[in-house]
Design a protein around this motif. Structure first.
Motif, short mmCIF file in Angstrom:
data_model
loop_
_atom_site.label_atom_id
_atom_site.label_comp_id
_atom_site.label_asym_id
_atom_site.label_seq_id
_atom_site.Cartn_x
_atom_site.Cartn_y
_atom_site.Cartn_z
N ASN A 86 -8.98 6.77 46.70
CA ASN A 86 -8.65 6.18 47.89
C ASN A 86 -9.75 6.23 48.86
O ASN A 86 -9.42 5.80 49.89
CB ASN A 86 -7.33 6.64 48.42
CG ASN A 86 -6.01 6.50 47.53
OD1 ASN A 86 -5.79 5.42 47.05
ND2 ASN A 86 -5.25 7.64 47.45
N THR A 144 3.82 2.93 41.00
CA THR A 144 3.26 4.14 41.70
C THR A 144 1.78 4.54 41.73
O THR A 144 1.42 5.36 42.12
CB THR A 144 4.21 5.31 40.77
OG1 THR A 144 3.29 5.48 39.70
CG2 THR A 144 5.49 5.18 40.80
N ALA A 189 -1.75 4.48 42.63
CA ALA A 189 -2.87 4.31 43.94
C ALA A 189 -4.13 3.62 43.34
O ALA A 189 -4.77 4.24 42.52
CB ALA A 189 -3.04 5.34 44.51
N SER A 192 -9.58 1.83 46.95
CA SER A 192 -8.90 1.52 48.36
C SER A 192 -9.17 -0.06 48.64
O SER A 192 -7.85 -0.57 48.97
CB SER A 192 -9.78 2.22 49.49
OG SER A 192 -11.38 1.95 48.82
N LYS A 228 -4.21 15.90 53.60
CA LYS A 228 -3.13 15.64 54.41
C LYS A 228 -1.90 15.54 53.47
O LYS A 228 -1.92 15.73 52.20
CB LYS A 228 -3.55 14.20 54.67
CG LYS A 228 -4.54 13.92 55.79
CD LYS A 228 -4.37 12.78 56.42
CE LYS A 228 -5.49 12.21 57.15
NZ LYS A 228 -6.14 11.01 56.71
N PRO A 229 -0.64 15.71 54.14
CA PRO A 229 0.70 15.79 53.43
C PRO A 229 0.67 14.41 52.44
O PRO A 229 1.10 14.62 51.23
CB PRO A 229 1.70 15.78 54.13
CG PRO A 229 0.99 16.09 55.60
CD PRO A 229 -0.38 15.84 55.45
N GLU A 230 0.04 13.33 52.87
CA GLU A 230 0.26 12.09 51.98
C GLU A 230 -0.55 12.33 50.64
O GLU A 230 -0.07 11.86 49.48
CB GLU A 230 -0.26 11.03 52.56
CG GLU A 230 0.09 10.68 54.09
CD GLU A 230 -0.77 11.22 54.96
OE1 GLU A 230 -0.41 12.24 55.62
OE2 GLU A 230 -1.66 10.51 55.39
N PHE A 231 -1.81 13.04 50.93
CA PHE A 231 -2.48 13.34 49.60
C PHE A 231 -1.75 14.22 48.70
O PHE A 231 -1.86 13.79 47.30
CB PHE A 231 -3.78 13.95 49.96
CG PHE A 231 -4.58 14.11 48.72
CD1 PHE A 231 -5.08 13.29 48.28
CD2 PHE A 231 -4.94 15.54 48.39
CE1 PHE A 231 -6.06 13.55 47.05
CE2 PHE A 231 -5.60 15.80 47.18
CZ PHE A 231 -6.28 14.61 46.64
N GLU A 268 0.86 14.16 47.84
CA GLU A 268 2.16 13.05 46.95
C GLU A 268 1.47 12.63 45.93
O GLU A 268 2.21 12.27 44.94
CB GLU A 268 2.66 12.22 48.15
CG GLU A 268 3.46 12.66 49.30
CD GLU A 268 4.61 13.47 49.00
OE1 GLU A 268 5.31 12.84 48.46
OE2 GLU A 268 4.81 14.52 49.43
N THR A 269 0.24 12.47 46.00
CA THR A 269 -0.51 11.60 44.92
C THR A 269 -0.49 12.44 43.72
O THR A 269 -0.48 13.75 43.60
CB THR A 269 -1.91 11.15 45.31
OG1 THR A 269 -2.49 12.20 45.26
CG2 THR A 269 -1.85 10.37 46.68
#
Ligand code: HEM
Lengths: 446, 345
Positions: A119, A437, A439, A442, B335-338, B340-341
């Motif tokens: 990302n 799902t 990612a 970016s 970060k918390p979002e990271f 999740e990945t």
């Protein structure tokens, strides 16, 4: 009685053979992953992005053990082979240091960039990072094989100050033996990675899972594997003639040839009898074939093992069988890869092929390990061919120290190896993640 | 063997490689050692893993390169260093193996037992190298009982002498503070506050150990001799002290990056202090000064040193450039979002 030499040799064998369970997949799968990701960047086809992620995940699981077991190898020369290190460090040490500086930094830094950078980088830059990993790991193979090539066929040195000192760096880095080893080892690694991708794809295709996805992977791997499986037989043959020139004792052991012969035949079936310095069985001769293969002349003389005193000969049976089996596997891979290539567009219509391929996955691993047995066992009793005997190379340490560390290696490596292959299995069976799902890099996401 | 300038260049590079290695992997070790004390739940633990995530592997290569450089430039030192310290070195290697796989394997299964196993590997795999590198280097500073052939007289346990242990403790403490500071940069909220607290309180012990170490060095080793002979070298311990002293100041003002850089400077200069004190020896012999391994009696040939100098001068700066770039690219907090990945540890 187990002495330091034997224990150290066993330990080195365990550490390097284990390390080499992970290296070839790193060398090959890094490039295949890079190819998939590049296809994604070029075509925008999301399946290729999923392919890069799926194979990349397996790559990372495998890579972890490759890295950590590599560090021990780097230090083993000092811990267990200190006399060797003192004697040849001037040349051998510098090749290792160059490997670390040129390759390891690049590889380890950019694998992290690739792993964590989905990302954060543009798709192109992200694809570039896996290419850098692929290039770096292959550069590292080159330098380490130039180092091994020097042990097989020392060049560009002189004996001064009681050790081997470098006199010609160019000769060391252009050592044909090292380059032969490089070409042969990396193509072997590419074959291994190819059959890895083919085998896993076949497993899923047979179960009709993610058919379009795995057909795409299958097709890329089919072309790839064909190229290197054919090339391997060819460069393996050239490698053999290089061995004939540089290490006649090894060649004699590889073929279990006891008596010197002019126009030496090659027997399709041989059973060596080391104790009696002869072969128990020699069947189906092809006249002049060995001379032809080794020296490109069917009438050439090939030296037999009896030319050398017993203490200068390598273990014959081990070298011989390892070589035979590797070559046999080499031809099998060539044949299989032709079949695969023929079915590359419609593998789902070849149920037998799909059934066989998963079972082929372990075979290139075997071939690679056998190749190393030939190269290293066949070089004995020398650690540097013609220059230093293995028995003179060990550290002045106590057998108990090495005994304990050897046991520790076996224990730790077995456990970690099991865990690693368990994880590879698990994620290979799970297949790629579903589309949504994902990612994506970016700018595509935005 | 004749003396040449390349031996001195390689002595400096040798010191730099080890110093950079300790500075970089030091914070990874610190994070690993802190794991059981500072993390309250699995999210905290994962933040700690991911704080080292993109870096630990690249950091570890400095060790491989330091080892490789020792081999290339001073083969005899490489041979003696690692065969004399056979058992501790193998312990370090096994520890590093466990630490490396812990990073890679932990997130691959959900079971708490599985995670617990790898957490244990991370802790042990961080603590042992920190301690043993400290013990080993303190013993180099002090001299090893090696004879003229480089054969070690004395067993592994003899390395655990007071000065050796002091070195080990110092390393452990430096790395804990260094790791805690890194965590203040990488985390948020309660975890960050705890990291800051840990850094502050352990800093007191660290400082104490530094002073004891500098004084003890005067009694147990002759490292200080070089510094009184060449007074300008005193800048090295001065910078080390400056680095250590600056840490709590920056922390108090919430300048976490600056606090971490101070700690980095302190570790760099502490290593440099030991190395500069050794010059021109690499491993002194405690049996007879004439048996010490020096840059003159253990170096490679001038040709090899020249080639290696060219390689190092071209490629090490490039390595530093792209590693700095990765530190910048991944400078954000975890970060918390990271978490999740799929990629997160
Ligand atoms: C017809 C096929 C093959 C021939 C003629 C051949 C020939 C050789 C020879 C002569 C060596 C010994 C070199 C030395 O002593 O240094 C060798 C080593 C080796 N082989 Fe093969 N080989 C074949 C197939 C394969 C295959 C299919 C693989 C792996 C997939 C493989 C992997 C290796 C490896 C890893 C080594 C050790 C490294 C080296 O010395 O290059 N070989 N091979």
């Amino acid at each position: 009685m187990l002495d330091v030499v034997l224990l150290s040799r066993l330990q080195f064998a365990v550490a390097s053979l284990f390390h080499f369970l992970f290296v070839p997949l790193t060398l090959g799968l890094s490039i295949l992953t890079a190819i998939f990701e590049t296809l994604y960047v070029k075509t925008g086809d999301e399946d290729y992005l999923r392919a890069a992620k799926f194979w990349g995940k397996l790559f990372l699981i495998n890579f972890a053990l490759g890295v950590v077991t590599g560090i021990t190898l780097e230090f083993q020369f000092g811990t267990n082979w200190s006399k060797y290190s003192m004697y040849v460090g001037d040349i051998f040490g510098s090749l290792l240091a160059i490997e670390a500086t040129l390759a390891f930094f690049l590889e380890s830094t950019f694998i992290a960039v690739w792993h964590f950078g989905w990302n954060r980088l543009s798709p192109k830059l992200h694809a570039l990072s896996i290419w850098l990993v692929a290039i770096a790991s292959n550069i590292s193979a080159l330098w380490i094989l130039l180092a091994n090539g020097w042990m097989q066929h020392p060049v560009g040195y002189t004996i001064r100050n009681g050790r081997a000192e470098l006199t010609n760096f160019l000769e060391v880095v252009t050592n044909p033996f090292g380059w032969m080893e490089f070409m042969h080892t990396v193509s072997g690694a590419y074959i291994l990675a190819g059959f890895f991708v083919l085998g896993i794809s076949a497993w899923h295709l047979r179960r009709k899972r993610e058919v379009t996805f795995f057909k795409k992977c299958f097709k890329v791997a089919a072309v790839w594997t064909l190229v290197f499986a054919l090339f391997e037989v060819f460069n393996g043959h050239l490698h053999g003639s290089e061995v004939a020139k540089a290490q006649p004792t090894k060649l004699a052991a590889m073929e279990s040839l006891w008596e010197t012969k002019q126009g030496a035949p090659m027997y399709l079936l041989v059973i060596p009898d080391e104790e009696h310095e002869r072969n128990k069985l020699e069947l189906f001769p092809i006249p002049g074939m060995l001379s032809l293969l080794a020296y490109h002349d069917p009438g050439a003389t090939v030296k037999g093992l009896k030319e050398w005193p017993e203490e200068e000969r390598p273990p014959v049976a081990l070298t011989f069988w390892s070589f035979r089996l590797m070559v046999g596997l080499g031809f099998l891979f060539a044949a299989l890869s032709l079949w695969v290539f023929w079915k590359r567009n419609n593998p789902e219509e070849a149920p037998w092929l799909l059934r066989i391929l998963p079972w082929v996955i372990p075979l290139p691993y075997l071939a690679c390990e056998l190749g190393w047995m030939v190269a290293e066992v066949g070089r004995q009793p020398w650690i540097v061919y013609g220059l230093m005997k293995t028995s003179k190379a060990v550290s002045p340490i106590a057998p108990a120290q090495v005994g304990i560390s050897l046991l520790a290696f076996i224990l730790v490596y077995t456990l970690l190896g099991l865990v690693d292959f368990y994880l590879l299995f698990k994620f290979a069976r799970k297949g790629p993640s579903a589309k949504k799902t994902l990612a994506a890099p970016s700018s595509i996401n935005a | 063997m004749e003396q040449n300038i390349f031996q001195i260049i390689w002595f400096i590079l040798w010191g730099v490689l080890w110093a950079v290695y300790f500075t970089l992997d030091g914070f990874d070790f610190g994070l690993g050692m802190l794991l059981p004390f500072i993390a309250k739940n699995d999210v905290d633990r994962r933040v700690i893993y991911n704080a080292a995530g993109p870096f630990w592997d690249g950091n570890e290569v400095w060790l491989i390169t330091a080892g490789g450089a020792t081999f290339a430039a001073f083969p005899k030192t490489y041979a003696v260093m690692f065969s004399a310290l056979y058992t501790p070195l193998l312990l370090i290697l096994f520890a590093l193996i466990l630490r490396g796989v812990a990073f890679e394997f932990r997130a691959k299964e959900e079971s708490p037992v599985w995670k617990g196993i790898w957490d244990l590997c991370l802790v042990v795999g961080s603590f042992l190298p920190a301690l043993l590198f400290g013990v080993a280097f303190a013993n180099f500073f002090q001299g090893l009982p090696i004879d003229w052939q480089g054969i070690m007289h004395g067993n592994t346990l003899s390395l655990l002498n007071p000065y050796g242990l002091l070195g080990g403790l110092l390393f452990v403490m430096m790395f804990i503070v260094h790791g805690a500071l890194w965590l203040t940069i990488k985390s948020n909220g309660a975890l960050k506050r705890r990291a800051k607290k840990v850094a502050e309180s352990f800093w007191v012990i660290e400082m104490l150990l530094v002073i004891i170490f500098l004084v003890a060095t005067g009694f147990f080793t002759d490292l200080w001799v070089n510094f009184f002979r060449y007074k300008w070298l005193l800048i090295i311990p001065a910078l080390a002290l400056l680095g250590f002293v600056a840490i709590p100041g920056f922390l108090a003002y919430g300048s976490y990056w600056k606090a971490w850089f101070s700690s980095a400077l302190a570790i760099l200069m502490t290593t440099a202090f030991g190395v500069a004190g050794l010059f021109p020896r690499l491993i002194p012999s405690s049996l007879n000064p004439d048996w010490s391994l020096t840059i003159y009696n253990s170096s490679s040939s001038p040709l090899t040193l020249k080639i290696m100098t060219a390689v190092a001068l071209i490629f090490v700066p490039i390595v530093i450039l792209y590693q700095c770039w990765t530190y910048k690219t991944f400078s954000e907090k975890v970060k918390p979002e990271f978490l999740e990945t799929e990629e997160a540890y």
